[in-house]
Design a protein around this motif. Sequence first.
Motif, PDB file in Angstrom:
ATOM      1  N   MET B  27     -16.455  -3.652 -12.192  1.00 25.55           N
ATOM      2  CA  MET B  27     -16.361  -3.518 -10.744  1.00 25.55           C
ATOM      3  C   MET B  27     -14.963  -3.908 -10.278  1.00 25.55           C
ATOM      4  SD  MET B  27     -19.966  -4.821  -9.266  1.00 25.55           S
ATOM      5  CE  MET B  27     -21.520  -4.097  -9.820  1.00 25.55           C
ATOM      6  N   ASP B  28     -14.621  -3.502  -9.049  1.00 25.15           N
ATOM      7  CA  ASP B  28     -13.331  -3.899  -8.502  1.00 25.15           C
ATOM      8  C   ASP B  28     -13.432  -5.292  -7.884  1.00 25.15           C
ATOM      9  OD1 ASP B  28     -14.428  -3.668  -5.957  1.00 25.15           O
ATOM     10  OD2 ASP B  28     -13.648  -1.673  -5.619  1.00 25.15           O
ATOM     11  N   LEU B  29     -12.294  -5.809  -7.410  1.00 27.63           N
ATOM     12  CA  LEU B  29     -12.245  -7.187  -6.901  1.00 27.63           C
ATOM     13  C   LEU B  29     -13.309  -7.429  -5.838  1.00 27.63           C
ATOM     14  CD1 LEU B  29      -8.514  -8.186  -6.576  1.00 27.63           C
ATOM     15  CD2 LEU B  29     -10.132  -8.441  -8.452  1.00 27.63           C
ATOM     16  N   PHE B  30     -13.476  -6.441  -4.947  1.00 28.74           N
ATOM     17  CA  PHE B  30     -14.459  -6.608  -3.896  1.00 28.74           C
ATOM     18  C   PHE B  30     -15.868  -6.760  -4.471  1.00 28.74           C
ATOM     19  CE2 PHE B  30     -17.700  -4.936  -1.153  1.00 28.74           C
ATOM     20  CZ  PHE B  30     -17.533  -5.744  -0.050  1.00 28.74           C
ATOM     21  N   GLY B  31     -16.178  -5.910  -5.441  1.00 22.29           N
ATOM     22  CA  GLY B  31     -17.493  -5.998  -6.086  1.00 22.29           C
ATOM     23  C   GLY B  31     -17.698  -7.344  -6.754  1.00 22.29           C
ATOM     24  N   VAL B  32     -16.662  -7.844  -7.404  1.00 19.90           N
ATOM     25  CA  VAL B  32     -16.764  -9.127  -8.099  1.00 19.90           C
ATOM     26  C   VAL B  32     -17.079 -10.243  -7.104  1.00 19.90           C
ATOM     27  CG1 VAL B  32     -15.459 -10.836  -9.419  1.00 19.90           C
ATOM     28  CG2 VAL B  32     -15.242  -8.407  -9.957  1.00 19.90           C
ATOM     29  N   VAL B  33     -16.344 -10.250  -5.979  1.00 25.91           N
ATOM     30  CA  VAL B  33     -16.566 -11.297  -4.979  1.00 25.91           C
ATOM     31  C   VAL B  33     -17.971 -11.162  -4.378  1.00 25.91           C
ATOM     32  CG1 VAL B  33     -15.845 -12.087  -2.686  1.00 25.91           C
ATOM     33  CG2 VAL B  33     -14.139 -11.648  -4.466  1.00 25.91           C
ATOM     34  N   THR B  34     -18.390  -9.919  -4.102  1.00 28.64           N
ATOM     35  CA  THR B  34     -19.713  -9.708  -3.513  1.00 28.64           C
ATOM     36  C   THR B  34     -20.820 -10.182  -4.445  1.00 28.64           C
ATOM     37  OG1 THR B  34     -18.870  -7.746  -2.411  1.00 28.64           O
ATOM     38  CG2 THR B  34     -21.248  -8.006  -2.494  1.00 28.64           C
ATOM     39  N   ILE B  35     -20.748  -9.747  -5.709  1.00 29.51           N
ATOM     40  CA  ILE B  35     -21.797 -10.138  -6.654  1.00 29.51           C
ATOM     41  C   ILE B  35     -21.805 -11.656  -6.829  1.00 29.51           C
ATOM     42  CG2 ILE B  35     -22.661  -9.856  -9.003  1.00 29.51           C
ATOM     43  CD1 ILE B  35     -22.930  -7.306  -7.526  1.00 29.51           C
ATOM     44  N   ALA B  36     -20.613 -12.274  -6.833  1.00 29.66           N
ATOM     45  CA  ALA B  36     -20.554 -13.729  -6.962  1.00 29.66           C
ATOM     46  C   ALA B  36     -21.253 -14.406  -5.784  1.00 29.66           C
ATOM     47  CB  ALA B  36     -19.092 -14.188  -7.056  1.00 29.66           C
ATOM     48  N   CYS B  37     -20.973 -13.923  -4.560  1.00 26.16           N
ATOM     49  CA  CYS B  37     -21.604 -14.533  -3.380  1.00 26.16           C
ATOM     50  C   CYS B  37     -23.115 -14.312  -3.397  1.00 26.16           C
ATOM     51  CB  CYS B  37     -21.017 -13.943  -2.099  1.00 26.16           C
ATOM     52  SG  CYS B  37     -19.335 -14.496  -1.762  1.00 26.16           S
TER      53      CYS B  37
END
Lengths: 205, 205, 205
Positions: B27-37
């Motif tokens: 995933m891209d950076l946005f996906g990584v941050v979203t999945i983490a949250c």
Amino acid sequence: MLLHIIYLIAITAEAVTGALSAGRQRMDLFGVVTIACVTALGGGSVRDVILGHYPLGWVKHPEFLYYTIGAALFTIFVARWLHYLRTIFLILDGLGLVAFTLIGCAIARELNCPTIVVLIAGMLTGVSGGVLRDVLCNQVPLVFQKELYASVSLCTGVAYLCLLYFQVNDNTATLLCLSGGLLLRLLAIKYSWRIPTFTYDDNMH
Amino acid sequence: MLLHIIYLIAITAEAVTGALSAGRQRMDLFGVVTIACVTALGGGSVRDVILGHYPLGWVKHPEFLYYTIGAALFTIFVARWLHYLRTIFLILDGLGLVAFTLIGCAIARELNCPTIVVLIAGMLTGVSGGVLRDVLCNQVPLVFQKELYASVSLCTGVAYLCLLYFQVNDNTATLLCLSGGLLLRLLAIKYSWRIPTFTYDDNMH
Amino acid sequence: MLLHIIYLIAITAEAVTGALSAGRQRMDLFGVVTIACVTALGGGSVRDVILGHYPLGWVKHPEFLYYTIGAALFTIFVARWLHYLRTIFLILDGLGLVAFTLIGCAIARELNCPTIVVLIAGMLTGVSGGVLRDVLCNQVPLVFQKELYASVSLCTGVAYLCLLYFQVNDNTATLLCLSGGLLLRLLAIKYSWRIPTFTYDDNMH
């Protein structure tokens, strides 16, 4: 009000993208209508449930349901000619993304949420309809993988809050962010802008 | 308060597991941050939405979002060395599971829910962040397939309620359940304890 | 009350279908119980969260949880003989679909929702437990692909509202819709009635 008209165009465009996605999975009419409604109205519903903002938009304004159901049925009949309209729909979809974001931010601001929650409410509204569509169609959500999409939503929200912070009039800020966000999205599609991808492989080491 | 500090460690650890899972899907950076949250804060959000307990934790305490976003970005930079830290993360993840469970039970008790609902609130808090992570990454939720995980959450909740029933002081009960639950989880990993699997095959007959 | 008894039969039947679905994915006991509860109680929970109707049914009546957990455990022990009971379960499942729909419509009517929202509340209650089951088991939701299912729910809701509109007594309307909806569902299974499918292929042009 301008934003309201754009909202109606946006839910119609999102309903079409949902119906096409359901068609790729060979769903029946009911599935097509459901996926269309979830794609068009799911983002606002997720935002409202998370913020405890009842009643949901489409419960209060059931006419939104008629538009999305109509758009889904219409899509089935015109799907074979839709590839001629591809450019128009990319523009409408971008407009929808930006309009949903601004509406989400405005509602969270009315509820006096902290700044980061306002931005998240905007992104949830703009993006999570498409995420629900992809999960129901059993695919990894596209939003996490393709060119700038959620980032456009985030930039639009940040620009909107900055303009309001500097006491720009709300309607002016909305119009500026609408056009700026749409431009950013279209440039991102044209030049395939992407944000960096993070690849992690357990066996890499 | 002890539980609060452990909660912060727990959401950080869960954010890291979410970011790694997103990286496996490129995933891209946005996906990584979203999945983490979603992984870190989704469990508590699901519990609060189901119990009608508004506002959600991260809406009231937006600093939780900064910790998880920070942890996700940090993970991207250190991912290549993370396999050296594998043991530490298994411990933190176990601590998070147990801490989330105790927090979920405590909140449901404050809302005067029936006993079984208190246990479910604890399990939802402990486990559903990971379930959302796996659904968004298009995988069968791991929690239903691997060694004792949700069962650890259930046992922790039952032990906590029993101790409170016998009038043990709340802090003492929390500490006992934290260490007992973590021990159970680590033993389950070390010895691959599993609960029986149910296999049903339509063609078996 | 009749509808209450049918509701208990319905959640039991839905719990069995959830447990079997979990068994097809070789889940452990915890997964089986979870999927059974989500299938049986998820539809009503989705409806209540969307309508802001708190507390949820199973939070107020925790005995519903005991029935579904009991049904899931029972299923594990009798699964090998269940293919003899296939017809009975199809009938119970159809009864559940229709009963859930009528309960969902009745609750939305009490909350003074607009007509189309009442119909959607009925369908959400009837259908979304099964959708959640399929998403958690990582499958395209069956409801969008197989013979008349959601359409039965919609027809039942429409018939119920029409009867009430013409001042038919509520109990009479409920009984008529229960038997009519069940009949429609069984005929749809027997003759493989389907509604048309929409197939869209990007490469078709």
